[in-house]
Design a protein around this motif. Structure first.
Motif, PDB file in Angstrom:
ATOM      1  N   MET A   7       0.828  -1.197   0.000  1.00  0.00           N
ATOM      2  CA  MET A   7       0.000   0.000   0.000  1.00  0.00           C
ATOM      3  C   MET A   7       0.870   1.259   0.000  1.00  0.00           C
ATOM      4  N   ILE A   8       1.978   1.211   0.728  1.00  0.00           N
ATOM      5  CA  ILE A   8       2.893   2.343   0.737  1.00  0.00           C
ATOM      6  C   ILE A   8       3.387   2.627  -0.685  1.00  0.00           C
ATOM      7  N   PRO A  57     -11.153  -3.486   4.755  1.00  0.00           N
ATOM      8  CA  PRO A  57      -9.856  -3.659   4.076  1.00  0.00           C
ATOM      9  C   PRO A  57     -10.055  -3.823   2.573  1.00  0.00           C
ATOM     10  N   GLY A  58      -9.217  -3.162   1.802  1.00  0.00           N
ATOM     11  CA  GLY A  58      -9.346  -3.186   0.350  1.00  0.00           C
ATOM     12  C   GLY A  58      -9.963  -1.918  -0.208  1.00  0.00           C
ATOM     13  N   GLU A  59     -10.548  -1.093   0.678  1.00  0.00           N
ATOM     14  CA  GLU A  59     -11.197   0.140   0.242  1.00  0.00           C
ATOM     15  C   GLU A  59     -10.324   1.384   0.453  1.00  0.00           C
ATOM     16  N   GLU A  60      -9.073   1.185   0.868  1.00  0.00           N
ATOM     17  CA  GLU A  60      -8.228   2.313   1.235  1.00  0.00           C
ATOM     18  C   GLU A  60      -8.060   3.322   0.101  1.00  0.00           C
ATOM     19  N   GLU A  61      -7.776   2.820  -1.110  1.00  0.00           N
ATOM     20  CA  GLU A  61      -7.570   3.738  -2.241  1.00  0.00           C
ATOM     21  C   GLU A  61      -8.872   4.434  -2.594  1.00  0.00           C
ATOM     22  N   LYS A 113       8.654  15.005  15.338  1.00  0.00           N
ATOM     23  CA  LYS A 113       8.995  16.350  14.878  1.00  0.00           C
ATOM     24  C   LYS A 113       8.533  16.574  13.446  1.00  0.00           C
ATOM     25  N   GLU A 114       8.764  15.563  12.594  1.00  0.00           N
ATOM     26  CA  GLU A 114       8.355  15.668  11.191  1.00  0.00           C
ATOM     27  C   GLU A 114       6.842  15.679  11.060  1.00  0.00           C
ATOM     28  N   LEU A 115       6.167  14.900  11.909  1.00  0.00           N
ATOM     29  CA  LEU A 115       4.711  14.830  11.872  1.00  0.00           C
ATOM     30  C   LEU A 115       4.101  16.179  12.231  1.00  0.00           C
ATOM     31  N   LYS A 116       4.651  16.838  13.227  1.00  0.00           N
ATOM     32  CA  LYS A 116       4.130  18.142  13.657  1.00  0.00           C
ATOM     33  C   LYS A 116       4.292  19.196  12.573  1.00  0.00           C
ATOM     34  N   LEU A 117       5.349  19.060  11.765  1.00  0.00           N
ATOM     35  CA  LEU A 117       5.580  20.016  10.688  1.00  0.00           C
ATOM     36  C   LEU A 117       4.560  19.870   9.571  1.00  0.00           C
ATOM     37  N   LYS A 118       4.117  18.633   9.343  1.00  0.00           N
ATOM     38  CA  LYS A 118       3.094  18.397   8.317  1.00  0.00           C
ATOM     39  C   LYS A 118       2.193  17.248   8.767  1.00  0.00           C
ATOM     40  N   MET A 119       1.083  17.604   9.398  1.00  0.00           N
ATOM     41  CA  MET A 119       0.147  16.596   9.883  1.00  0.00           C
ATOM     42  C   MET A 119      -0.533  15.897   8.703  1.00  0.00           C
ATOM     43  N   PRO A 120      -0.868  14.624   8.852  1.00  0.00           N
ATOM     44  CA  PRO A 120      -1.468  13.879   7.737  1.00  0.00           C
ATOM     45  C   PRO A 120      -2.886  14.335   7.413  1.00  0.00           C
ATOM     46  N   ASP A 121      -3.241  14.175   6.148  1.00  0.00           N
ATOM     47  CA  ASP A 121      -4.619  14.440   5.723  1.00  0.00           C
ATOM     48  C   ASP A 121      -5.521  13.252   6.046  1.00  0.00           C
ATOM     49  N   ILE A 122      -4.912  12.060   6.056  1.00  0.00           N
ATOM     50  CA  ILE A 122      -5.656  10.822   6.309  1.00  0.00           C
ATOM     51  C   ILE A 122      -4.826   9.912   7.187  1.00  0.00           C
ATOM     52  N   LYS A 142       1.970   1.705  -3.486  1.00  0.00           N
ATOM     53  CA  LYS A 142       0.834   2.102  -4.310  1.00  0.00           C
ATOM     54  C   LYS A 142       0.531   3.580  -4.141  1.00  0.00           C
ATOM     55  N   PHE A 143       0.410   4.025  -2.889  1.00  0.00           N
ATOM     56  CA  PHE A 143       0.077   5.425  -2.633  1.00  0.00           C
ATOM     57  C   PHE A 143       1.180   6.365  -3.118  1.00  0.00           C
ATOM     58  N   LYS A 144       2.429   5.947  -2.937  1.00  0.00           N
ATOM     59  CA  LYS A 144       3.545   6.775  -3.420  1.00  0.00           C
ATOM     60  C   LYS A 144       3.528   6.877  -4.938  1.00  0.00           C
ATOM     61  N   SER A 145       3.151   5.778  -5.610  1.00  0.00           N
ATOM     62  CA  SER A 145       3.084   5.791  -7.073  1.00  0.00           C
ATOM     63  C   SER A 145       1.989   6.726  -7.579  1.00  0.00           C
ATOM     64  N   LEU A 146       1.000   6.979  -6.717  1.00  0.00           N
ATOM     65  CA  LEU A 146      -0.083   7.902  -7.069  1.00  0.00           C
ATOM     66  C   LEU A 146       0.272   9.353  -6.738  1.00  0.00           C
ATOM     67  N   GLY A 147       1.481   9.545  -6.204  1.00  0.00           N
ATOM     68  CA  GLY A 147       1.954  10.893  -5.937  1.00  0.00           C
ATOM     69  C   GLY A 147       1.716  11.396  -4.528  1.00  0.00           C
ATOM     70  N   HIS A 148       1.322  10.505  -3.616  1.00  0.00           N
ATOM     71  CA  HIS A 148       1.040  10.923  -2.247  1.00  0.00           C
ATOM     72  C   HIS A 148       2.277  10.784  -1.360  1.00  0.00           C
ATOM     73  N   GLN A 149       2.321  11.598  -0.304  1.00  0.00           N
ATOM     74  CA  GLN A 149       3.335  11.434   0.732  1.00  0.00           C
ATOM     75  C   GLN A 149       2.811  10.416   1.742  1.00  0.00           C
ATOM     76  N   VAL A 150       3.625   9.430   2.093  1.00  0.00           N
ATOM     77  CA  VAL A 150       3.187   8.377   3.007  1.00  0.00           C
ATOM     78  C   VAL A 150       4.114   8.318   4.214  1.00  0.00           C
ATOM     79  N   SER A 151       3.514   8.384   5.409  1.00  0.00           N
ATOM     80  CA  SER A 151       4.259   8.175   6.649  1.00  0.00           C
ATOM     81  C   SER A 151       3.814   6.855   7.258  1.00  0.00           C
ATOM     82  N   HIS A 152       4.728   6.241   8.013  1.00  0.00           N
ATOM     83  CA  HIS A 152       4.430   4.917   8.574  1.00  0.00           C
ATOM     84  C   HIS A 152       4.679   4.917  10.072  1.00  0.00           C
ATOM     85  N   LEU A 153       3.621   4.606  10.836  1.00  0.00           N
ATOM     86  CA  LEU A 153       3.704   4.541  12.288  1.00  0.00           C
ATOM     87  C   LEU A 153       3.151   3.193  12.747  1.00  0.00           C
TER      88      LEU A 153
END
Length: 232
Positions: A15-16, A222-226, A159-168, A18-29
């Motif tokens: 999924m990481i 699950p499967g509906e994320e995109e 620190k990075e998260l606070k600089l740019k909080m996620p949209d989703i 996939k989302f990156k290939s669509l041009g999104h920024q992805v963080s992983h926690l």
């Protein structure tokens, strides 16, 4: 769009990408740590069907001695894919929730066809085996893994998260939600989520995080994320 994924890396690496290939920024926690639980030996040929409510149940199962033609019930697409990748041939999958899975079992497995074996984690949101027992099925549950809250987090990540909080942010279980809430409070992030959309599997999961102010809360399978990316 900035997306935060919270499952263990092995469960969301595709999924990481996939989302990156669509041009999104992805963080992983990763909120949970998954570990194997030893279980007693099982005489698999004595069962007419096998039930999996997570891919982890398959990953931590000793597959030797299992006839891969056994009728195999899976909770959703990801679990089905793992089952097929491990050689199971006769797979029936629900749409990502246990209620649908129960209905599929009732429709496709006659009580006269023998017993069912249910492989699961230590913590489950729905007691599927107990529900099936109540309607006359013979079900044996085997626990072969457990999850615990991840306590090893990177300080730079906050620190990075606070600089740019996620949209989703995607949260997949009540256990994950509890871990996420604890993380938010520990890092004093309570007031920073008002522009973030929370995506949860089920109302029980979302209710744990209701005390945080979100932009919107969505329920998904699950499967509906995109697909959800285009709803906000």
């Amino acid at each position: 769009m900035h997306i935060l994924l919270t499952r263990p890396l092995e469960d969301c690496s595709e999924m990481i990408l996939k989302f990156k290939s669509l041009g999104h920024q992805v963080s992983h926690l990763p909120l949970l740590v998954v570990e194997k639980v030893n279980y007693d030996s099982v005489n698999f040929p004595s069962f007419g069907g096998i039930i999996f409510t997570s891919a982890n149940a398959i990953k931590f199962l000793d597959l030797k001695g299992i006839d891969k033609k056994i009728l195999c019930f899976c909770v959703g697409e990801a679990t089905e894919k793992t089952a097929r990748n491990n050689g199971f041939q006769n797979v029936i999958a629900a749409e990502g929730n246990v209620e649908n899975l129960k209905e599929l079992i009732l429709q496709n497995f006659d009580k006269k066809d023998g017993s069912l074996i249910y492989i699961s984690g230590e913590t489950v949101s729905t007691d599927l085996d107990q529900q099936l027992l109540k309607v006359g099925y013979n079900v044996k549950r085997i626990v072969n893994y457990r999850t615990s809250h991840n306590k090893n987090f990177n300080e730079e990540f906050v620190k990075e998260l606070k600089l740019k909080m996620p949209d989703i942010v995607y949260v997949y279980s009540q256990n994950s939600a509890a871990s996420f809430l604890n993380y938010i409070k520990l890092q004093q992030l309570e007031s920073l989520w008002m522009n973030t959309n929370l995506m949860c599997i089920g109302e029980k999961t979302s209710s744990i995080l209701n005390e945080i102010k979100w932009k919107k809360i969505f329920l998904f399978n699950p499967g509906e994320e995109e697909f959800l990316l285009y709803k906000i």
